[in-house]
Design a protein around this motif. Sequence first.
Motif, PDB file in Angstrom:
ATOM      1  N   TRP A 122       0.868  -1.182   0.000  1.00 16.56           N
ATOM      2  CA  TRP A 122       0.000   0.000   0.000  1.00 16.56           C
ATOM      3  C   TRP A 122       0.898   1.223   0.000  1.00 16.56           C
ATOM      4  CZ3 TRP A 122      -4.805  -1.825  -0.443  1.00 16.56           C
ATOM      5  CH2 TRP A 122      -5.887  -0.936  -0.365  1.00 16.56           C
ATOM      6  N   PRO A 123       0.419   2.354  -0.511  1.00 14.05           N
ATOM      7  CA  PRO A 123       1.262   3.550  -0.413  1.00 14.05           C
ATOM      8  C   PRO A 123       1.640   3.825   1.041  1.00 14.05           C
ATOM      9  CG  PRO A 123      -0.957   4.073  -1.224  1.00 14.05           C
ATOM     10  CD  PRO A 123      -0.838   2.591  -1.218  1.00 14.05           C
ATOM     11  N   ARG A 179      -6.941  -4.418  -5.429  1.00 12.14           N
ATOM     12  CA  ARG A 179      -6.013  -3.568  -6.195  1.00 12.14           C
ATOM     13  C   ARG A 179      -6.690  -2.281  -6.665  1.00 12.14           C
ATOM     14  NH1 ARG A 179      -0.889  -5.294  -7.500  1.00 12.14           N
ATOM     15  NH2 ARG A 179      -0.521  -7.470  -6.996  1.00 12.14           N
ATOM     16  N   LEU A 180      -7.954  -2.402  -7.085  1.00 13.00           N
ATOM     17  CA  LEU A 180      -8.665  -1.193  -7.503  1.00 13.00           C
ATOM     18  C   LEU A 180      -8.896  -0.257  -6.318  1.00 13.00           C
ATOM     19  CD1 LEU A 180     -11.215  -2.690 -10.034  1.00 13.00           C
ATOM     20  CD2 LEU A 180      -9.365  -1.073 -10.538  1.00 13.00           C
ATOM     21  N   ARG A 191      -7.027  -0.030  -3.696  1.00 13.28           N
ATOM     22  CA  ARG A 191      -5.748   0.600  -3.367  1.00 13.28           C
ATOM     23  C   ARG A 191      -5.487   1.803  -4.262  1.00 13.28           C
ATOM     24  NH1 ARG A 191      -0.144  -2.532  -4.334  1.00 13.28           N
ATOM     25  NH2 ARG A 191      -0.917  -2.299  -6.456  1.00 13.28           N
ATOM     26  N   LEU A 192      -5.782   1.630  -5.546  1.00  6.16           N
ATOM     27  CA  LEU A 192      -5.564   2.728  -6.485  1.00  6.16           C
ATOM     28  C   LEU A 192      -6.424   3.944  -6.122  1.00  6.16           C
ATOM     29  CD1 LEU A 192      -5.009   2.483 -10.245  1.00  6.16           C
ATOM     30  CD2 LEU A 192      -6.885   3.934  -9.482  1.00  6.16           C
ATOM     31  N   PHE A 193      -7.697   3.707  -5.844  1.00  6.04           N
ATOM     32  CA  PHE A 193      -8.570   4.844  -5.556  1.00  6.04           C
ATOM     33  C   PHE A 193      -8.390   5.378  -4.132  1.00  6.04           C
ATOM     34  CE2 PHE A 193     -10.817   3.111  -9.303  1.00  6.04           C
ATOM     35  CZ  PHE A 193     -10.852   4.269 -10.060  1.00  6.04           C
ATOM     36  N   ARG A 221      -5.244   5.666  -2.793  1.00  8.85           N
ATOM     37  CA  ARG A 221      -4.031   6.484  -2.728  1.00  8.85           C
ATOM     38  C   ARG A 221      -4.131   7.759  -3.553  1.00  8.85           C
ATOM     39  NH1 ARG A 221      -1.852   2.567  -6.426  1.00  8.85           N
ATOM     40  NH2 ARG A 221      -0.779   3.573  -8.166  1.00  8.85           N
TER      41      ARG A 221
END
Lengths: 242, 242
Positions: B88-89, B210-211, B213-215, B217
């Motif tokens: 994760w970021p 994963r999606l 995590r993207l939204f 960060r």
Amino acid sequence: MLDDVRVVLVEPSHPGNIGGAARAMKTMGIHDLALVRPRRFPDPQADWRASQATDVLDAATVSSNLEDVIADCGLVIGTSTRERRIPWPTQAAAEFAAELARDGSRGRPVAILFGREVSGLTNEELQRCNLHLVIPANPAYPSLNLAMAVQVVCYELYKAAELGETNVRTGWDRPYATREELEGFFVHLEEVLRAVDFYDPKAPRQAMVRLRRLFERVRADETEVGMLRGVLTHIERAIEDQ
Amino acid sequence: MLDDVRVVLVEPSHPGNIGGAARAMKTMGIHDLALVRPRRFPDPQADWRASQATDVLDAATVSSNLEDVIADCGLVIGTSTRERRIPWPTQAAAEFAAELARDGSRGRPVAILFGREVSGLTNEELQRCNLHLVIPANPAYPSLNLAMAVQVVCYELYKAAELGETNVRTGWDRPYATREELEGFFVHLEEVLRAVDFYDPKAPRQAMVRLRRLFERVRADETEVGMLRGVLTHIERAIEDQ
């Protein structure tokens, strides 16, 4: 450098604080603990609060006077929150840590003195110090718990000694998507938005610019862009299949 | 900025740690404390360890679930020491503090989550976070006491807010989306992904994590989340219309 740091607690009242300080030290790679006239030590409370740092407690020295504890030290630093009548050279914890990391301990222990829970260090004790260390804090309530103060100072020393300018590594598992992959995604996204009639005909560019800004700043990795492309392809199929 | 920071303790076991955390917060000018399912609270141990910070305890909210506590937040930050399977970021405490001081909270509370004494935050809880915060520590024993961790993070926030070098401001034009808006988007996204048959039946969760995590960060603002919801609604209509 951390091996040369000696944390000195002067007349701590609460054994819990001794244990808490030991744990705080060990989490920051510091192991040399000296106690001057502790009210109760050893004590089950100290062991309990030390958690996995009882080795630091077991190795701690107990002394009846401060002079013995600092006799072999090259630097003696006193922590203090109060203003003193005669101003002493003073540094913030981070500033001192950076300086120590830069200049080194020159082979001599560096003692950092922490005073009594209620009254801190005496003027006589503070005058035996090369400099005074302050932890920046809320002026309306600057009173950190003793073990907390040890934690913050040791944390600054650890950061300065071990990390310098570098920070934690994120350890991401995929490379960034290439610019080509990203632009391919934007083209695909625009096609799908048109297919689902998303655009406001009065301001067609506005939405796309905002979406681009969002997907630019997230710095997607190649797996993520691949997945987003997969989502777009599934949307297209779902529309066509009907 | 410090007024917008909310310290969230998730299922703390020891009331002493709640009191210690309250004191740590107040010494650093932070006052908003939220407790999720504390084992014992209120408790004399908490009051004793809070010292002069019982006002922070008195004003603390107690909640039975994390979602309620973070629903109005613009940023949700999870503290963590363990490595996770999907990275994760991640930022070091000082780095995040500097960024928050520079960019501001944009008028929404910033929640900082601290997990259970023994097991920390769950994967599900960590996946509700925009980013993860780490306290640099001795790799051989990185286990800070809960209240100590609160002290260090609040100390970094205080330093950055009160002392930090002023830097360029990003000057964003919209507040962050609230946690509630963001979770609403995730629910909607999952519905659409199911409708377009995106999921791999062998690993349905993997893609969604994963999606998410993207939204997480990207720290979307409220206009962006509104636009993404609009895109999802248009996709649904396009499928039905056919």
